[in-house]
Design an enzyme around this catalytic site. Sequence first.
Site, PDB file in Angstrom:
ATOM      1  N   HIS A   1       0.869  -1.183   0.000  1.00 49.88           N
ATOM      2  CA  HIS A   1       0.000   0.000   0.000  1.00 49.88           C
ATOM      3  C   HIS A   1       0.908   1.236   0.000  1.00 49.88           C
ATOM      4  O   HIS A   1       2.019   1.195   0.532  1.00 49.88           O
ATOM      5  CB  HIS A   1      -0.819  -0.061   1.298  1.00 49.88           C
ATOM      6  CG  HIS A   1      -1.885   0.968   1.431  1.00 49.88           C
ATOM      7  ND1 HIS A   1      -1.641   2.263   1.832  1.00 49.88           N
ATOM      8  CD2 HIS A   1      -3.231   0.886   1.242  1.00 49.88           C
ATOM      9  CE1 HIS A   1      -2.782   2.924   1.885  1.00 49.88           C
ATOM     10  NE2 HIS A   1      -3.766   2.130   1.533  1.00 49.88           N
TER      11      HIS A   1
ATOM     12  N   GLN B   1      -4.475  -5.612   6.710  1.00 56.58           N
ATOM     13  CA  GLN B   1      -5.447  -6.500   6.070  1.00 56.58           C
ATOM     14  C   GLN B   1      -5.352  -7.928   6.604  1.00 56.58           C
ATOM     15  O   GLN B   1      -5.996  -8.831   6.072  1.00 56.58           O
ATOM     16  CB  GLN B   1      -5.261  -6.500   4.544  1.00 56.58           C
ATOM     17  CG  GLN B   1      -5.438  -5.145   3.894  1.00 56.58           C
ATOM     18  CD  GLN B   1      -6.871  -4.608   3.987  1.00 56.58           C
ATOM     19  OE1 GLN B   1      -7.808  -5.319   4.354  1.00 56.58           O
ATOM     20  NE2 GLN B   1      -7.047  -3.334   3.672  1.00 56.58           N
TER      21      GLN B   1
ATOM     22  N   LYS C   1     -10.450  -0.926  10.275  1.00 57.69           N
ATOM     23  CA  LYS C   1     -10.524  -2.127   9.429  1.00 57.69           C
ATOM     24  C   LYS C   1     -10.730  -3.373  10.288  1.00 57.69           C
ATOM     25  O   LYS C   1     -10.763  -4.488   9.784  1.00 57.69           O
ATOM     26  CB  LYS C   1      -9.245  -2.265   8.600  1.00 57.69           C
ATOM     27  CG  LYS C   1      -9.082  -1.137   7.570  1.00 57.69           C
ATOM     28  CD  LYS C   1      -7.823  -1.323   6.774  1.00 57.69           C
ATOM     29  CE  LYS C   1      -7.354  -0.041   6.120  1.00 57.69           C
ATOM     30  NZ  LYS C   1      -7.981   0.253   4.836  1.00 57.69           N
TER      31      LYS C   1
HETATM   32  N1  PMP Z   1      -1.756  -0.791   4.725  1.00 61.11           N
HETATM   33  C1  PMP Z   1      -2.697  -1.543   4.140  1.00 61.11           C
HETATM   34  C2  PMP Z   1      -2.337  -2.929   3.670  1.00 61.11           C
HETATM   35  C3  PMP Z   1      -3.983  -1.032   3.969  1.00 61.11           C
HETATM   36  O1  PMP Z   1      -4.913  -1.783   3.379  1.00 61.11           O
HETATM   37  C4  PMP Z   1      -4.276   0.271   4.417  1.00 61.11           C
HETATM   38  C5  PMP Z   1      -5.648   0.879   4.231  1.00 61.11           C
HETATM   39  N2  PMP Z   1      -6.220   0.665   2.963  1.00 61.11           N
HETATM   40  C6  PMP Z   1      -3.258   1.004   5.040  1.00 61.11           C
HETATM   41  C7  PMP Z   1      -2.023   0.443   5.168  1.00 61.11           C
HETATM   42  C8  PMP Z   1      -3.491   2.372   5.563  1.00 61.11           C
HETATM   43  O2  PMP Z   1      -4.430   2.349   6.583  1.00 61.11           O
HETATM   44  P1  PMP Z   1      -5.035   3.697   7.173  1.00 61.11           P
HETATM   45  O3  PMP Z   1      -5.518   4.501   6.005  1.00 61.11           O
HETATM   46  O4  PMP Z   1      -6.139   3.232   8.055  1.00 61.11           O
HETATM   47  O5  PMP Z   1      -3.931   4.360   7.940  1.00 61.11           O
END
Ligand code: PMP
Length: 408
Positions: A124, A204, A227
Amino acid sequence: ASTFDVDALRNDFPILSTKVHGKPLIWLDNAATTQKPKPVIDRLSYFYEHENSNIHRGAHTLAATATDAYEAARNKIKHFINASSYEEIIFVRGATEGINLVAASYGRHNLNKDDEILVSCLEHHANIVPWQMLCAETGAVLRIIPVDDTGQIDMQSYKKLLSPKVKIVAASYVSNSLGTITPIKDIVAMAHQYGAKVLVDAAQAVPHFKVDVNDLDCDFLVFSGHKLFGPTGIGILYGKKDTLNEMSPYQGGGNMIDNVTFEKTTYQLTPQRFEAGTGDIAGAVGLGAAVDYLQHIGMDHIAKYEHSLLSYTSDALRNIPGLSVIGTASEKAGVISFTLNGIATESIGQMLDKEGIAVRTGHHCSLPILRRFGVESTARISLAFYNTYREIDVLIDTLWKLITKTYT
Ligand code: PMP
């Protein structure tokens, strides 16, 4: 199974009885954020109605009550991920802030010019950009661990990239755009042979199966509360206690100091060291309630149910002409990304929305891995334990209608 009654569990989630465009909501955007069960919503209300106070200060009763609730939540998280001590659990805003904290506090002080940081091609943007910023500041170099054609990390290439120059390895446990479960335990062990620290992005992973930091032996691990069926604005950075205590604070302010004079300020040890200012106290308490809720169901029951639901979904998708699943690793959790010949992913998303079905379309904040597979956008189905076979049948039916309209 008698131990896992999805219909009963769904009743705990008020939003799941919402209608969208007159159709029952089918929430398949769980990788973006999950819905909240009543015990979490009630815990937030209870906190604000009966316990609200700032914490770690004040002589009065509510300060003590709120502090106890906040610290109890920390302990629940500690047990949830099997950390050795409450001091290893730091409340942050989310996975993003956790990674930025490590990059800033650990990275700036321990990385020098020409040192190397390894990230996988699956990451990500939250697990790419903070390391790029750190490289720009320190002169360190970012190197990418490639993935194979199934979307799994290529461990041979990883092995070749490892050397004494590597100071940090940052990798996902589960990919948010393909659903790949990576061999993270091996990734950690191999990095440690070279003395590198490992940060695991478990954003995830935690909603889908039991994550055990003691077993993984990772140095850092991050995830987001929202999440994990908890509130937004709260998340967790796990770190090994000794490593955390050697790190400089991330932000300065109240709560994190030991003593302040205009000449010299000294800091508390972890976790206070990294919790400057007033954080999301109610959010932390709400996340504690989410973890209680999940442990009551049992992460093993959740993993087993979701595994069958994911296979069922993949099998049904494979029968749809022109549909390609991106990411076919043998170990996957929660996520299926796909494209449909000749139909823009945005149109798929809009069409499904008309039927009450929420999926995400776009690049899922992980452009490099989509480009690795030659696409700029996919439609992404992401599951939680409250999704049903019935819902998947509606999804599949709708996709069939979509393609038959296009084909005729
Ligand atoms: N890492 C992963 C694998 C994610 O799926 C996400 C959110 N889509 C994030 C980091 C970032 O999370 P957040 O926006 O809640 O800080």
